[in-house]
Design a protein around this motif. Sequence first.
Motif, PDB file in Angstrom:
ATOM      1  N   CYS A  68      -0.517 -12.103  -1.211  1.00 14.36           N
ATOM      2  CA  CYS A  68      -1.373 -10.958  -0.854  1.00 14.36           C
ATOM      3  C   CYS A  68      -2.579 -10.927  -1.790  1.00 14.36           C
ATOM      4  O   CYS A  68      -2.543 -11.476  -2.890  1.00 14.36           O
ATOM      5  CB  CYS A  68      -0.577  -9.664  -0.900  1.00 14.36           C
ATOM      6  N   THR A  86      -3.681  -8.545  -3.433  1.00 15.62           N
ATOM      7  CA  THR A  86      -3.417  -7.443  -4.390  1.00 15.62           C
ATOM      8  C   THR A  86      -4.348  -6.255  -4.127  1.00 15.62           C
ATOM      9  O   THR A  86      -5.426  -6.422  -3.545  1.00 15.62           O
ATOM     10  CB  THR A  86      -3.531  -7.826  -5.897  1.00 15.62           C
ATOM     11  N   CYS A  87      -3.904  -5.111  -4.544  1.00 16.05           N
ATOM     12  CA  CYS A  87      -4.719  -3.905  -4.401  1.00 16.05           C
ATOM     13  C   CYS A  87      -4.202  -2.883  -5.423  1.00 16.05           C
ATOM     14  O   CYS A  87      -3.371  -3.221  -6.271  1.00 16.05           O
ATOM     15  CB  CYS A  87      -4.629  -3.359  -2.974  1.00 16.05           C
ATOM     16  N   ARG A 118      -2.063  -0.776  -5.309  1.00 19.23           N
ATOM     17  CA  ARG A 118      -0.614  -0.481  -5.295  1.00 19.23           C
ATOM     18  C   ARG A 118       0.194  -1.472  -6.133  1.00 19.23           C
ATOM     19  O   ARG A 118       1.365  -1.255  -6.383  1.00 19.23           O
ATOM     20  CB  ARG A 118      -0.094  -0.538  -3.857  1.00 19.23           C
ATOM     21  N   CYS A 119      -0.455  -2.574  -6.496  1.00 18.13           N
ATOM     22  CA  CYS A 119       0.277  -3.646  -7.176  1.00 18.13           C
ATOM     23  C   CYS A 119       0.591  -3.251  -8.621  1.00 18.13           C
ATOM     24  O   CYS A 119      -0.303  -2.857  -9.372  1.00 18.13           O
ATOM     25  CB  CYS A 119      -0.579  -4.907  -7.145  1.00 18.13           C
ATOM     26  N   MET A 154       4.121 -11.805  -3.256  1.00 15.38           N
ATOM     27  CA  MET A 154       3.577 -10.557  -2.712  1.00 15.38           C
ATOM     28  C   MET A 154       3.664  -9.429  -3.737  1.00 15.38           C
ATOM     29  O   MET A 154       4.603  -9.349  -4.521  1.00 15.38           O
ATOM     30  CB  MET A 154       4.363 -10.164  -1.459  1.00 15.38           C
ATOM     31  N   VAL A 181       4.835  -2.740   0.417  1.00 18.13           N
ATOM     32  CA  VAL A 181       4.198  -2.497   1.714  1.00 18.13           C
ATOM     33  C   VAL A 181       4.413  -3.700   2.644  1.00 18.13           C
ATOM     34  O   VAL A 181       5.034  -3.583   3.697  1.00 18.13           O
ATOM     35  CB  VAL A 181       2.688  -2.177   1.550  1.00 18.13           C
ATOM     36  N   ASN A 182       3.884  -4.875   2.219  1.00 18.37           N
ATOM     37  CA  ASN A 182       4.082  -6.083   3.040  1.00 18.37           C
ATOM     38  C   ASN A 182       4.995  -7.101   2.361  1.00 18.37           C
ATOM     39  O   ASN A 182       5.350  -8.110   2.968  1.00 18.37           O
ATOM     40  CB  ASN A 182       2.736  -6.763   3.319  1.00 18.37           C
TER      41      ASN A 182
HETATM   42  S1  SF4 Z   1       1.329  -6.336  -0.481  1.00 17.08           S
HETATM   43 FE1  SF4 Z   1       1.046  -4.418  -1.577  1.00 17.08          FE
HETATM   44  S2  SF4 Z   1      -0.102  -5.028  -3.422  1.00 17.08           S
HETATM   45 FE2  SF4 Z   1      -0.340  -6.678  -1.955  1.00 17.08          FE
HETATM   46  S3  SF4 Z   1      -2.239  -6.184  -0.903  1.00 17.08           S
HETATM   47 FE3  SF4 Z   1      -0.555  -5.389   0.343  1.00 17.08          FE
HETATM   48  S4  SF4 Z   1      -0.358  -3.274  -0.292  1.00 17.08           S
HETATM   49 FE4  SF4 Z   1      -1.583  -4.293  -1.869  1.00 17.08          FE
END
Ligand code: SF4
Length: 367
Positions: free
Chosen positions: A269, A271-272, A274-275, A302, A306-307
Amino acid sequence: MYPKIKRRPTRKVWVGNVSVGGDSPIRVQSMTNTSTTDLSATLSQIQKLVEAGCEIVRVAIPDEKAVNALKDVVKESPIPVIADLHFATSLGEKAVKAGCAGIRINPGTFKNKANLERLLKVCKDYNCCVRIGINAGSLEPEILKKYKTPSYRAMVESALRWVEYVVEKIDYYNLKVSLKSSNWWETVKAYLAFSKKSDFPLHVGVTEAGGLIPGTIKNTMAISYLLLRGIGDTLRVSLTGDPTEEVYVAYEILRNLGLRALHPEIIACPTCGRCEIDLSSLYQKVETWAKKVKADIKLAVMGCVVNGPGEAKMADVGIAGGKGVGVIFREGKIVKKVPEKTLLDEFFKEVEAFLQAHPERVINPRQ
Ligand code: SF4
């Protein structure tokens, strides 16, 4: 999952002990950027290319010193060596006699036809594979005069003319062809038009494509477009920089088209906010490790719930990050929840365990 691709039937030719065209896998090649006279640097780079999955390597032969060094390069190289020649045919004959498995000639740079004919006859005597490498930047003057610009039509006429010359005048068929321009679309049009008129195997790629990011994009546009249409028997992703990157990019293209896999696929992912683990550094370590592994497996790295669990479950082995921890999945099931500091080691252990349980997923790249 992948597009259905019907490969264009082509003749099978041989570069040393590596077949190209026909039912052979699409071969990945690259070129050293060391001085060929520096034996230890050249062999060390070839070794790194081989570890990355390179199957055929080209070395530049700009002068007598390089051609004298070629014999040792050929002797020590674990993969077939192609000599890259421009301008002087006497070097070509020496290169062939030094044992190179193939030569790349750019006919536009060979002014003396009698010399070129002699070189091609030596290639035939030694069964040295010839690549007719047409380059938009160095077409023959008479072709340029006719077409005014180095268009794809000009490249195709030049290529067809030289193929016919080698086949009819030399009666030699161990040939492959490339038609490269630094413009990806012109390159594509040249290959599409040429492939309708000849069944010799094609070496595809874009020339002078630039560094890692722009060069990868330009090469991927052209190579994917062609491979999706079944065109391309061997490829070189031309990039300014470390040539091993060319090999990794080549396999990424082939894997994403479902044509050939060598290294693990990594789902990760971006990242954002939430990580809550250092996913970027984790990913970098997994990517570096994966470049050394030859296996057709899917890994997921990941960042959060979320995902993360969804992707990790679909991978052969995956990580779904949490707050300072990671959950490791193997074959769709949770096998461990571990603190961030041991996550990588535990992940690699699970990948090793997966490969032990599935030896059929380990790849022997020379098949
Ligand atoms: S998996 Fe979680 S941390 Fe990674 S981009 Fe999606 S929402 Fe953000």
